[in-house]
Design a protein around this motif. Structure first.
Motif, PDB file in Angstrom:
ATOM      1  N   ASP A 258       0.844  -1.188   0.000  1.00  0.00           N
ATOM      2  CA  ASP A 258       0.000   0.000   0.000  1.00  0.00           C
ATOM      3  C   ASP A 258       0.882   1.242   0.000  1.00  0.00           C
ATOM      4  O   ASP A 258       1.786   1.389   0.823  1.00  0.00           O
ATOM      5  CB  ASP A 258      -0.897  -0.001   1.245  1.00  0.00           C
ATOM      6  CG  ASP A 258      -1.698   1.280   1.366  1.00  0.00           C
ATOM      7  OD1 ASP A 258      -2.657   1.456   0.598  1.00  0.00           O
ATOM      8  OD2 ASP A 258      -1.339   2.129   2.221  1.00  0.00           O
ATOM      9  N   PHE A 259       0.614   2.175  -0.934  1.00  0.00           N
ATOM     10  CA  PHE A 259       1.482   3.346  -1.084  1.00  0.00           C
ATOM     11  C   PHE A 259       1.533   4.179   0.185  1.00  0.00           C
ATOM     12  O   PHE A 259       2.609   4.597   0.623  1.00  0.00           O
ATOM     13  CB  PHE A 259       1.009   4.217  -2.254  1.00  0.00           C
ATOM     14  CG  PHE A 259       1.818   5.484  -2.413  1.00  0.00           C
ATOM     15  CD1 PHE A 259       3.007   5.478  -3.108  1.00  0.00           C
ATOM     16  CD2 PHE A 259       1.387   6.683  -1.846  1.00  0.00           C
ATOM     17  CE1 PHE A 259       3.767   6.635  -3.243  1.00  0.00           C
ATOM     18  CE2 PHE A 259       2.131   7.841  -1.973  1.00  0.00           C
ATOM     19  CZ  PHE A 259       3.320   7.810  -2.668  1.00  0.00           C
ATOM     20  N   GLU A 260       0.389   4.450   0.792  1.00  0.00           N
ATOM     21  CA  GLU A 260       0.366   5.315   1.974  1.00  0.00           C
ATOM     22  C   GLU A 260       1.146   4.691   3.124  1.00  0.00           C
ATOM     23  O   GLU A 260       1.893   5.378   3.835  1.00  0.00           O
ATOM     24  CB  GLU A 260      -1.081   5.603   2.397  1.00  0.00           C
ATOM     25  CG  GLU A 260      -1.884   6.384   1.368  1.00  0.00           C
ATOM     26  CD  GLU A 260      -1.270   7.733   1.024  1.00  0.00           C
ATOM     27  OE1 GLU A 260      -0.606   8.315   1.912  1.00  0.00           O
ATOM     28  OE2 GLU A 260      -1.433   8.203  -0.114  1.00  0.00           O
ATOM     29  N   ALA A 261       0.997   3.406   3.329  1.00  0.00           N
ATOM     30  CA  ALA A 261       1.729   2.732   4.409  1.00  0.00           C
ATOM     31  C   ALA A 261       3.227   2.733   4.133  1.00  0.00           C
ATOM     32  O   ALA A 261       4.044   2.917   5.039  1.00  0.00           O
ATOM     33  CB  ALA A 261       1.219   1.309   4.571  1.00  0.00           C
ATOM     34  N   LEU A 262       3.584   2.540   2.868  1.00  0.00           N
ATOM     35  CA  LEU A 262       4.993   2.541   2.486  1.00  0.00           C
ATOM     36  C   LEU A 262       5.591   3.935   2.639  1.00  0.00           C
ATOM     37  O   LEU A 262       6.684   4.120   3.190  1.00  0.00           O
ATOM     38  CB  LEU A 262       5.114   2.055   1.046  1.00  0.00           C
ATOM     39  CG  LEU A 262       6.475   1.628   0.506  1.00  0.00           C
ATOM     40  CD1 LEU A 262       7.116   0.572   1.391  1.00  0.00           C
ATOM     41  CD2 LEU A 262       6.332   1.127  -0.919  1.00  0.00           C
ATOM     42  N   ASN A 263       4.869   4.929   2.180  1.00  0.00           N
ATOM     43  CA  ASN A 263       5.320   6.319   2.242  1.00  0.00           C
ATOM     44  C   ASN A 263       5.489   6.796   3.675  1.00  0.00           C
ATOM     45  O   ASN A 263       6.273   7.712   3.947  1.00  0.00           O
ATOM     46  CB  ASN A 263       4.312   7.208   1.500  1.00  0.00           C
ATOM     47  CG  ASN A 263       4.785   8.627   1.336  1.00  0.00           C
ATOM     48  OD1 ASN A 263       5.959   8.877   1.098  1.00  0.00           O
ATOM     49  ND2 ASN A 263       3.882   9.571   1.466  1.00  0.00           N
ATOM     50  N   ALA A 264       4.760   6.187   4.606  1.00  0.00           N
ATOM     51  CA  ALA A 264       4.811   6.599   6.007  1.00  0.00           C
ATOM     52  C   ALA A 264       6.018   6.054   6.756  1.00  0.00           C
ATOM     53  O   ALA A 264       6.320   6.500   7.868  1.00  0.00           O
ATOM     54  CB  ALA A 264       3.538   6.162   6.725  1.00  0.00           C
ATOM     55  N   LEU A 265       6.745   5.100   6.169  1.00  0.00           N
ATOM     56  CA  LEU A 265       7.906   4.529   6.851  1.00  0.00           C
ATOM     57  C   LEU A 265       9.034   5.552   6.933  1.00  0.00           C
ATOM     58  O   LEU A 265       9.196   6.379   6.028  1.00  0.00           O
ATOM     59  CB  LEU A 265       8.389   3.287   6.106  1.00  0.00           C
ATOM     60  CG  LEU A 265       7.454   2.081   6.114  1.00  0.00           C
ATOM     61  CD1 LEU A 265       7.999   0.995   5.202  1.00  0.00           C
ATOM     62  CD2 LEU A 265       7.274   1.547   7.538  1.00  0.00           C
TER      63      LEU A 265
ATOM     64  N   THR B 187      10.766   7.215  -3.332  1.00  0.00           N
ATOM     65  CA  THR B 187      11.246   5.878  -2.976  1.00  0.00           C
ATOM     66  C   THR B 187      10.094   4.883  -2.909  1.00  0.00           C
ATOM     67  O   THR B 187      10.220   3.743  -3.373  1.00  0.00           O
ATOM     68  CB  THR B 187      11.993   5.931  -1.630  1.00  0.00           C
ATOM     69  OG1 THR B 187      13.097   6.833  -1.752  1.00  0.00           O
ATOM     70  CG2 THR B 187      12.504   4.564  -1.233  1.00  0.00           C
ATOM     71  N   ALA B 188       8.973   5.311  -2.339  1.00  0.00           N
ATOM     72  CA  ALA B 188       7.797   4.430  -2.297  1.00  0.00           C
ATOM     73  C   ALA B 188       7.364   4.059  -3.711  1.00  0.00           C
ATOM     74  O   ALA B 188       7.061   2.890  -4.003  1.00  0.00           O
ATOM     75  CB  ALA B 188       6.656   5.110  -1.547  1.00  0.00           C
ATOM     76  N   GLY B 189       7.325   5.042  -4.604  1.00  0.00           N
ATOM     77  CA  GLY B 189       6.952   4.769  -5.983  1.00  0.00           C
ATOM     78  C   GLY B 189       7.920   3.818  -6.662  1.00  0.00           C
ATOM     79  O   GLY B 189       7.506   2.916  -7.401  1.00  0.00           O
ATOM     80  N   ALA B 190       9.212   4.003  -6.412  1.00  0.00           N
ATOM     81  CA  ALA B 190      10.215   3.136  -7.026  1.00  0.00           C
ATOM     82  C   ALA B 190      10.062   1.691  -6.563  1.00  0.00           C
ATOM     83  O   ALA B 190      10.191   0.758  -7.360  1.00  0.00           O
ATOM     84  CB  ALA B 190      11.612   3.652  -6.696  1.00  0.00           C
ATOM     85  N   ILE B 191       9.781   1.492  -5.284  1.00  0.00           N
ATOM     86  CA  ILE B 191       9.602   0.138  -4.760  1.00  0.00           C
ATOM     87  C   ILE B 191       8.385  -0.529  -5.401  1.00  0.00           C
ATOM     88  O   ILE B 191       8.450  -1.672  -5.880  1.00  0.00           O
ATOM     89  CB  ILE B 191       9.444   0.168  -3.229  1.00  0.00           C
ATOM     90  CG1 ILE B 191      10.736   0.659  -2.578  1.00  0.00           C
ATOM     91  CG2 ILE B 191       9.061  -1.214  -2.689  1.00  0.00           C
ATOM     92  CD1 ILE B 191      10.590   1.006  -1.112  1.00  0.00           C
TER      93      ILE B 191
ATOM     94  N   HIS C 211       6.832  -4.566  -7.932  1.00  0.00           N
ATOM     95  CA  HIS C 211       5.486  -5.101  -8.143  1.00  0.00           C
ATOM     96  C   HIS C 211       4.854  -4.687  -9.474  1.00  0.00           C
ATOM     97  O   HIS C 211       3.739  -5.121  -9.777  1.00  0.00           O
ATOM     98  CB  HIS C 211       4.573  -4.661  -6.998  1.00  0.00           C
ATOM     99  CG  HIS C 211       5.084  -5.054  -5.640  1.00  0.00           C
ATOM    100  ND1 HIS C 211       5.278  -6.367  -5.267  1.00  0.00           N
ATOM    101  CD2 HIS C 211       5.453  -4.299  -4.564  1.00  0.00           C
ATOM    102  CE1 HIS C 211       5.739  -6.409  -4.016  1.00  0.00           C
ATOM    103  NE2 HIS C 211       5.861  -5.175  -3.576  1.00  0.00           N
ATOM    104  N   GLY C 212       5.537  -3.869 -10.254  1.00  0.00           N
ATOM    105  CA  GLY C 212       4.998  -3.456 -11.547  1.00  0.00           C
ATOM    106  C   GLY C 212       3.784  -2.557 -11.450  1.00  0.00           C
ATOM    107  O   GLY C 212       3.023  -2.440 -12.418  1.00  0.00           O
ATOM    108  N   LEU C 213       3.583  -1.904 -10.305  1.00  0.00           N
ATOM    109  CA  LEU C 213       2.436  -1.018 -10.129  1.00  0.00           C
ATOM    110  C   LEU C 213       2.742   0.367 -10.705  1.00  0.00           C
ATOM    111  O   LEU C 213       3.886   0.813 -10.686  1.00  0.00           O
ATOM    112  CB  LEU C 213       2.075  -0.908  -8.640  1.00  0.00           C
ATOM    113  CG  LEU C 213       1.733  -2.234  -7.948  1.00  0.00           C
ATOM    114  CD1 LEU C 213       1.488  -2.015  -6.456  1.00  0.00           C
ATOM    115  CD2 LEU C 213       0.513  -2.873  -8.609  1.00  0.00           C
TER     116      LEU C 213
END
Length: 348
Positions: free
Chosen positions: A106-113, A120-124, A129-131
């Motif tokens: 989930d982008f928001e959960a990843l971005n919150a780390l 960086t969240a977008g790159a991951i 995951h090809g999202l």
């Protein structure tokens, strides 16, 4: 040109892109994340060896979460910007506590780390995951600023908003992982800061900076300011067994939490501090050197106190320890301090 930016970029990537980077095999979330954090202020050529060493020691996110901070900082030593390593460590612990030991999809959960952020969240998510998520690292900012002719420093909020809009618009719905690597590769290999290789660029046909001869001006540089200079004396207290006294730095300031050498404002202060920690006879002034941080220069004057005899009480201080060369190698030390100690050790 009729072909979209993404189409041209992917065609170029298929022929010239980098496909053998260690974090691409396998291209899982943990490896992508680690590489993205390492690459934030460091070139790919430098990062590869650090990445491979890090991943050998801590091959999974759970391994990183379980590691002690000294191990993490020792693996990071030499990359600089040590707060990145601490954020990485803490984020891994949060993932273990809250996300089942995995980076969230989930982008928001990843971005919150800690230390992750939007790009960086977008790159991951894009690479692992090809999202469809855009990225905007330094290389991508340079490519898009030149391609669209955007003036102003990319760090300014208004300019950054424009760049994010273009980054999102150009991100395709398929082959997102390859596209993400492709636009980073273009910025790293062709659309470089100085002397870009525009003749080889697949985007040159409608690049505003190339058309208007603005490649030397875009992206606009950050307004300059004078970098102050500071000075310190580093104490190298070495006993008859070759052990060196190290001191863990406090939680504030540069090199926070790293093991380093005791410091003083001047040689007289260095003698006073040395006498608090050991019985000493004399000192040898070593060659001074300068270490440049992003916001100031530090002139370092090392003083070697050889054949020092430890005072009582140091063993009871958790922030002081006598260390052998092998022990020093397992600790997180600032790169210039590690280099200094290696030079002293080699000199005998």
């Amino acid at each position: 040109m009729s072909a979209t930016l993404a189409t041209r970029l992917l065609h170029w990537y298929d022929q010239y892109g980098r496909k053998d980077l260690p974090w691409q095999h396998p291209r899982d979330a943990y490896r992508v994340w680690l590489s993205e954090v390492m690459l934030q202020q460091t070139q790919v050529a430098t990062v590869i060896a650090y990445f491979e060493r890090f991943i050998r020691t801590l091959p999974t996110l759970r391994d990183l979460a379980a590691a002690d901070e000294d191990t993490v900082l020792a693996l990071w030593s030499g990359l600089g910007y040590y707060r990145r390593a601490r954020f990485l460590h803490r984020a891994a612990q949060i993932c273990t506590e809250q996300h089942g030991g995995e980076l969230p999809r989930d982008f928001e959960a990843l971005n919150a780390l800690p230390g992750v952020g939007r790009s960086t969240a977008g790159a991951i998510l894009a690479q692992a995951h090809g999202l469809r998520f855009a990225i905007l690292d330094g290389n991508v900012k340079r490519v898009l600023a030149r391609y669209h002719g955007i003036h102003g420093h990319p760090g300014e909020s208004a300019v950054e908003r424009q760049l994010w809009l273009h980054a999102d618009t150009h991100t395709p719905t398929s082959r997102v992982a390859d596209y993400t690597q492709a636009i980073m590769d273009l910025g790293a290999t062709l659309c470089v800061r100085s002397r870009p290789r525009c003749g080889d660029c697949p985007l040159a046909g409608d690049c505003v900076a190339y058309r208007d001869d603005l490649t030397a001006l875009l992206p606009s540089r950050k307004p300059g300011k004078t970098i102050p200079t500071r000075a310190t004396v580093m104490l190298v207290l070495r006993d008859n067994q070759g052990q060196v006294l190290l001191e863990r730095r406090g939680p504030q300031g540069v090199w926070s939490g790293l093991w380093s050498l005791p410091e003083a404002a001047d040689p007289e202060g260095a003698w006073r501090i040395a006498q608090q920690h050991a019985q000493i006879d004399d000192a040898q002034a070593l060659a001074p050197f300068t270490h440049v941080f992003s916001h100031y220069r530090l002139n370092i004057e090392p003083l070697l106190f050889d054949r020092a005899k430890a005072q009582r009480g140091i063993a009871d201080d958790p922030h002081l320890r006598w260390c052998s060369a092998d022990e020093i190698g397992a600790l997180g030390l600032p790169a210039p301090v590690r280099t200094l100690l290696l030079q002293i050790n080699d000199a005998g």
